[in-house]
Design an enzyme around this catalytic site. Structure first.
Site: not given
Length: 485
Positions: A355, A388
């Protein structure tokens, strides 16, 4: 078939919206009028958010709008701090609202909200960072010195000859970035990357409309090359999800399996998760390449999230004739280095290729700007965790990485770094296996989310991997002392 569609309805809708973003790309790329192009992109973005979230679309829209107003109504000296705390405060309330009787939100709405947070906070840090860099340059000129700011230190700025060289690295912010409220609106809600990323800077967004790169980059070739591998990722994901379901780890059948089977099962869970992520991230990249966003000349030595790192001002002033014949890449919007994720030897290198655009955001916003040097890595990981979500699984998965890195770094320097030939291959394979096993063990917590489920699962494995980490670290410290002696 109908049962499968009903069970995965939200994922199928999400996939269709990603495909729509890809197929609309060439049409969007060919819109000639800049203002019209911006407004159409924003309208498409809002339409996608409403389609995927329904009434919950109010959250990313409201938080984005309030965040933009907060940025523009704050002094540029402090707008980054205001944006950071406002957006993460809203994210916190958005996620814990269901504990106080509010309606729970879908995972897709959560993803959109996460992207909005990245964009609003990211552009505020760009504005502040470019303002600081401009002030530093002005101060250097007044003092009779041509200096620039890099990593918090004053260094002598490149002379005119150096600027012409293609291998001289740019300073972080070579020009002032201060978009209008309208441009902030277009940046935050443009459809490109709004559903699942990748993150790209405001500078990249602005260059897309005013530089000729997207017009001449071979966007269809890059898109086709990326799309070819997606069916493989999807097929692998469906197969792995069917034969290695997550809930199986709580079954009596799993409990009666051998210990070796149980400690290797996370490999399959993590493989399932990776193929799902590879599919989504690759399609997200295709949404960018299809419309040409993120295209830069290869001479810029472009970096994921950042864009050109060399000669940006020279590239910015490139003529239309030069742009027509130059070579381009889309490294700026690269999400995942899939081959790197599968083959790198160390966890440290794995974190760099995983990512990548979001990793860049964390580095730019948190790691480089955090004032207490010994706590930089902890601050970066903590922000990554709360971005997250607030589940224990994110903490176990992300925040425990430094403990493995401490041991890994010792063995890497002692045995792998200077090894050659077959010895390097053998040691490399051992380190790759340990890195992969560590990631799989941590990923299980990421997928299980809640503390009670994680505790039950790790207890079935006797929490063995944390013990292995400790043994590795102690052994590494002993071997390090012996090596020095």
């Amino acid at each position: 078939m109908l049962a499968f569609i009903l069970k995965n309805k939200n994922d199928i809708i999400y996939l269709l919206l990603l495909l729509f973003s890809i197929f609309i790309g060439p049409v969007y790329r060919n819109i000639k009028t800049v203002d019209l192009k911006k407004w159409i992109g924003t309208a498409l973005g809002l339409l996608l958010v409403i389609t995927v979230s329904g009434y919950d679309a109010a959250h990313p829209i409201i938080s984005g709008a309030l965040g933009m107003f907060a940025v523009k109504n704050s002094h540029i000296k402090s707008c980054h701090v205001v944006a950071f705390f406002f957006m993460f405060s809203y994210l916190f309330v958005f996620r814990i609202g269901e504990k106080f009787g509010m309606k729970s939100h879908s995972g897709h709405t959560n993803l959109v909200e996460m992207i909005i947070v990245l964009r609003v906070v990211g552009v505020a840090f760009e504005m502040n960072g470019s303002w600081l860099a401009a002030n530093q340059r002005d101060k250097g000129k007044k003092d009779g010195k041509d200096v620039e700011k890099r990593d918090g230190k004053d260094v002598q700025k490149k002379d005119a000859k150096d600027v012409e060289k293609k291998d001289v690295k740019d300073e972080e912010f070579p020009e002032l970035i201060n978009p209008s409220l309208e441009d902030l609106l277009h940046y935050c809600f443009n459809y490109i990357g709004l559903l699942t990323g990748p993150y790209y800077r405001y500078r990249t967004f602005d260059d897309y409309f005013y530089r000729p790169y997207s017009k001449y980059a071979d966007h269809m070739r890059f898109t086709a090359d990326n799309l070819r591998i997606v069916p493989l990722y999807v097929t692998l994901y469906l197969a792995l999800a069917k034969f290695f379901p997550l809930e199986y780890v709580f079954s009596d059948e799993y409990a009666n399996r051998t210990f070796f089977y149980r400690i290797m099962y996370p490999w399959m869970l993590f493989a399932t998760f990776r193929t799902r992520l590879y599919s989504g991230m690759t399609l997200a990249e295709c949404a960018c390449t299809a419309c040409g966003l993120g295209a830069y000349p290869v001479d810029g030595k472009n970096r994921s999230g950042h864009g050109p790192t060399v000669g940006y001002m020279r590239l910015k002033n490139m003529s239309d004739e030069e742009a027509r014949v130059t070579k381009y890449d889309f490294n700026t919007i690269e999400c995942m280095d899939v081959w790197g994720c599968e083959t790198v030897v160390t966890l440290r290198d794995s974190m760099k290729v995983w990512n990548k655009a979001v990793q860049y955001w964390v580095a730019m916003v948190v790691y480089k700007r955090f004032p207490i040097v010994p706590l930089k890595i902890h601050a970066a990981l903590f922000v990554s965790v709360i971005w997250h979500g607030f589940h224990a699984g994110y903490f176990f998965c992300i925040y425990f990485c430094p403990f493995y890195l401490m041991a890994e770094d010792i063995f890497y320097k002692l045995y792998y770094k200077n090894a050659t030939g077959m010895k390097k291959k053998v040691i490399g394979f051992i380190m790759w296996f340990l890195r992969s096993h560590s990631e799989s063990y941590q990923a299980a917590a990421f997928l299980l989310l809640t503390f009670d489920r994680i505790w039950i699962y790790y207890s079935s494995l006797y929490h063995y991997w944390y013990g292995v980490w400790l043994v590795f670290l102690i052994l590494g410290l002993i071997l390090k002392k012996v090596h020095r002696a």
